[in-house]
Write a protein that holds these residues in place. Structure first.
Motif, mmCIF file in Angstrom:
data_model
loop_
_atom_site.group_PDB
_atom_site.id
_atom_site.type_symbol
_atom_site.label_atom_id
_atom_site.label_comp_id
_atom_site.label_asym_id
_atom_site.label_seq_id
_atom_site.Cartn_x
_atom_site.Cartn_y
_atom_site.Cartn_z
ATOM 1 N N GLY A 4 0.811 -1.207 0.000
ATOM 2 C CA GLY A 4 0.000 0.000 0.000
ATOM 3 C C GLY A 4 0.842 1.254 0.000
ATOM 4 O O GLY A 4 1.916 1.280 0.613
ATOM 5 N N ILE A 5 0.372 2.277 -0.709
ATOM 6 C CA ILE A 5 1.060 3.566 -0.788
ATOM 7 C C ILE A 5 0.095 4.662 -0.347
ATOM 8 O O ILE A 5 -1.052 4.714 -0.807
ATOM 9 N N LYS A 103 -2.644 -1.114 -3.019
ATOM 10 C CA LYS A 103 -3.639 -0.122 -2.626
ATOM 11 C C LYS A 103 -3.047 1.284 -2.622
ATOM 12 O O LYS A 103 -1.899 1.486 -2.216
ATOM 13 N N VAL A 104 -3.854 2.219 -3.057
ATOM 14 C CA VAL A 104 -3.448 3.622 -3.101
ATOM 15 C C VAL A 104 -4.433 4.452 -2.290
ATOM 16 O O VAL A 104 -5.653 4.331 -2.462
ATOM 17 N N SER A 105 -3.924 5.274 -1.383
ATOM 18 C CA SER A 105 -4.777 6.194 -0.636
ATOM 19 C C SER A 105 -4.120 7.566 -0.587
ATOM 20 O O SER A 105 -2.949 7.723 -0.937
ATOM 21 N N ILE A 106 -4.884 8.546 -0.144
ATOM 22 C CA ILE A 106 -4.413 9.930 -0.081
ATOM 23 C C ILE A 106 -4.598 10.464 1.330
ATOM 24 O O ILE A 106 -5.649 10.274 1.949
ATOM 25 N N LYS A 149 -4.447 7.054 11.189
ATOM 26 C CA LYS A 149 -5.789 6.683 10.728
ATOM 27 C C LYS A 149 -5.737 6.072 9.324
ATOM 28 O O LYS A 149 -6.454 5.115 9.023
ATOM 29 N N ALA A 150 -4.899 6.651 8.456
ATOM 30 C CA ALA A 150 -4.799 6.138 7.084
ATOM 31 C C ALA A 150 -4.248 4.717 7.072
ATOM 32 O O ALA A 150 -4.774 3.836 6.374
ATOM 33 N N ILE A 156 -3.290 -2.810 6.440
ATOM 34 C CA ILE A 156 -2.039 -3.409 5.967
ATOM 35 C C ILE A 156 -0.990 -3.153 7.044
ATOM 36 O O ILE A 156 -0.951 -2.070 7.635
ATOM 37 N N LYS A 157 -0.153 -4.138 7.308
ATOM 38 C CA LYS A 157 0.906 -3.953 8.292
ATOM 39 C C LYS A 157 1.766 -2.753 7.910
ATOM 40 O O LYS A 157 2.076 -2.549 6.734
#
Length: 213
Positions: A4-5, A103-106, A149-150, A156-157
């Motif tokens: 994840g990023i 996974k991509v989040s902002i 929180k993100a 994801i670890k």
């Protein structure tokens, strides 16, 4: 391999800092008031509260009045076109991560409205798992709350997550959350102390060699 990023927006996915700086200076020029600072380094990666404390440092009442006018009128009448200022590697990087099931989040210090405008302007909405705004939380960057929180929300670890930031406050926030940080070198002509980051990259696409290595 990382799973994840978490991306910051301004200065990372969008080369927006110079636009924001010019818009602020144009606003103060239009009302014939000298701002507290005209040095871009005092604003890069900051949040609205801190920015306005720098712009109007002494008079809190005047600060709130001008901030209200700027946010509700001037900014609305002079919006940024995120597509125009998007990092040239944005689509390539996001699509590459998405196609590899990463996974991509902002996590941005900016407003929800700004984040939503970004994902819509640039067409990356379908690639983004979720987004968080610092303005929705009790504390904004450099507090670690947004990245805690993100990372919790990504399920994801933390050792399998990477944060991509550029600013001092953003890097500090992610490090305080116990996350590994990749700092993107400023794409415009200004300097940032990125010494607290774990890794540094010159171009956004350089991230992929770290993720897939």
């Amino acid at each position: 391999m990382y799973k994840g990023i978490i991306f910051d927006i301004d200065g990372v996915l969008v080369n927006s800092e110079k636009f924001y700086m010019k818009r602020r200076m144009d606003f103060f020029k239009s009302i014939n008031i000298k701002p507290g600072s005209s040095d871009i380094n005092d604003f890069v990666g900051s949040n609205a509260t801190k920015i306005w404390e720098v712009l109007v440092p002494e008079d809190s009442q005047k600060r709130e009045e001008l901030k209200e006018i700027y946010l509700t009128e001037y900014e609305q009448n002079n919006p940024i076109d995120f597509k125009k200022y998007a990092n040239e590697d944005l689509k390539f990087v996001i699509e590459s991560l998405y196609s590899s099931n990463i996974k991509v989040s902002i996590a941005s210090a900016g407003s929800v409205k700004n984040i939503e405008k970004f994902i819509n302007d640039t067409g990356v909405k379908k690639y983004v798992d979720f987004y968080l705004s610092g303005e929705e939380l009790k504390e904004n960057k450099p507090d670690p709350e947004i990245y805690i929180k993100a990372s919790d929300k990504m399920n994801i670890k933390r050792e399998s997550l990477l944060v991509v930031e550029d600013s001092v406050l953003g890097i500090k926030s992610a490090k305080r959350a116990g996350l590994k940080v990749v700092a993107l070198k400023p794409q415009d002509n200004y300097s940032i102390d990125q010494s607290e980051a774990d890794l540094k990259i010159d171009k956004l696409r350089d991230l992929l060699s770290i993720v897939f290595n």
